[in-house]
Scaffold this motif. Structure first.
Motif, mmCIF file in Angstrom:
data_model
loop_
_atom_site.group_PDB
_atom_site.id
_atom_site.type_symbol
_atom_site.label_atom_id
_atom_site.label_comp_id
_atom_site.label_asym_id
_atom_site.label_seq_id
_atom_site.Cartn_x
_atom_site.Cartn_y
_atom_site.Cartn_z
ATOM 1 N N ALA A 80 0.810 -1.212 0.000
ATOM 2 C CA ALA A 80 0.000 0.000 0.000
ATOM 3 C C ALA A 80 0.844 1.262 0.000
ATOM 4 N N ALA A 81 1.923 1.251 0.773
ATOM 5 C CA ALA A 81 2.741 2.447 0.915
ATOM 6 C C ALA A 81 4.107 2.089 1.464
ATOM 7 N N TYR A 82 5.035 3.011 1.255
ATOM 8 C CA TYR A 82 6.382 2.907 1.796
ATOM 9 C C TYR A 82 6.694 4.133 2.633
ATOM 10 N N LEU A 83 7.617 3.973 3.545
ATOM 11 C CA LEU A 83 8.193 5.097 4.266
ATOM 12 C C LEU A 83 9.704 4.963 4.197
ATOM 13 N N GLN A 84 10.330 5.815 3.400
ATOM 14 C CA GLN A 84 11.780 5.849 3.300
ATOM 15 C C GLN A 84 12.315 6.768 4.386
ATOM 16 N N MET A 85 13.249 6.269 5.162
ATOM 17 C CA MET A 85 13.811 7.014 6.272
ATOM 18 C C MET A 85 15.316 7.125 6.074
ATOM 19 N N HIS A 86 15.805 8.345 6.054
ATOM 20 C CA HIS A 86 17.231 8.625 5.893
ATOM 21 C C HIS A 86 17.724 9.469 7.059
ATOM 22 N N SER A 87 19.039 9.515 7.200
ATOM 23 C CA SER A 87 19.665 10.315 8.261
ATOM 24 C C SER A 87 19.021 10.046 9.612
ATOM 25 N N LEU A 88 18.852 8.785 9.906
ATOM 26 C CA LEU A 88 18.134 8.399 11.117
ATOM 27 C C LEU A 88 18.861 8.830 12.378
ATOM 28 N N LEU A 89 18.075 9.207 13.365
ATOM 29 C CA LEU A 89 18.560 9.685 14.647
ATOM 30 C C LEU A 89 18.112 8.749 15.757
ATOM 31 N N PRO A 90 18.835 8.712 16.873
ATOM 32 C CA PRO A 90 18.398 7.875 17.992
ATOM 33 C C PRO A 90 16.965 8.154 18.422
#
Length: 123
Positions: free
Chosen positions: A76-86
């Motif tokens: 249905a959908a994606y969530l791209q996550m970059h530069s992840l933080l704690p």
């Protein structure tokens, strides 16, 4: 039956990337919302993607780092996550409703939460 399944979480170092997927069955949906819940905290809105218009919005703390997108026949959908933080560490959920765009922390009464997928950002 209604089922929402999130996948793609894992352990990543600060600055790393992950892409989450959301699958939906038993429900019609015009948009997919992304939410997250850290230990001891309330669930909060992260993003919304409109399946029709393709438009999206995000909570301030993830703007420029996260991108929600429409999926396909399987996803249905994606969530791209970059530069992840704690502070991104949480269990991430998808839904067929979206966060309140004016208050992304507003509690959403939703009946079909899945198990979520754990995202842990740590060195």
């Amino acid at each position: 039956q209604v089922q929402l399944v999130e996948s793609g979480g894992g352990l990543v170092q600060p600055g790393g990337s992950l892409t989450l997927s959301c699958t939906v069955s038993g429900l019609r949906y015009l948009a997919i919302g992304w939410f997250r819940q850290a230990p001891g905290k309330e669930r909060e809105g992260v993003a919304c993607i409109s399946l029709m218009a393709g438009s999206s919005y995000y909570r301030d703390s993830v703007k420029g780092r996260f991108t929600a997108s429409r999926g396909n026949s399987r996803v249905a959908a994606y969530l791209q996550m970059h530069s992840l933080l704690p502070e991104d560490t949480a269990v991430y959920f998808c839904a067929t409703v979206c966060p309140n765009s004016h208050n992304m922390s507003q509690v959403i009464d939703y009946a079909y939460w899945g198990q979520g997928t754990q995202v842990t950002v740590s060195a």
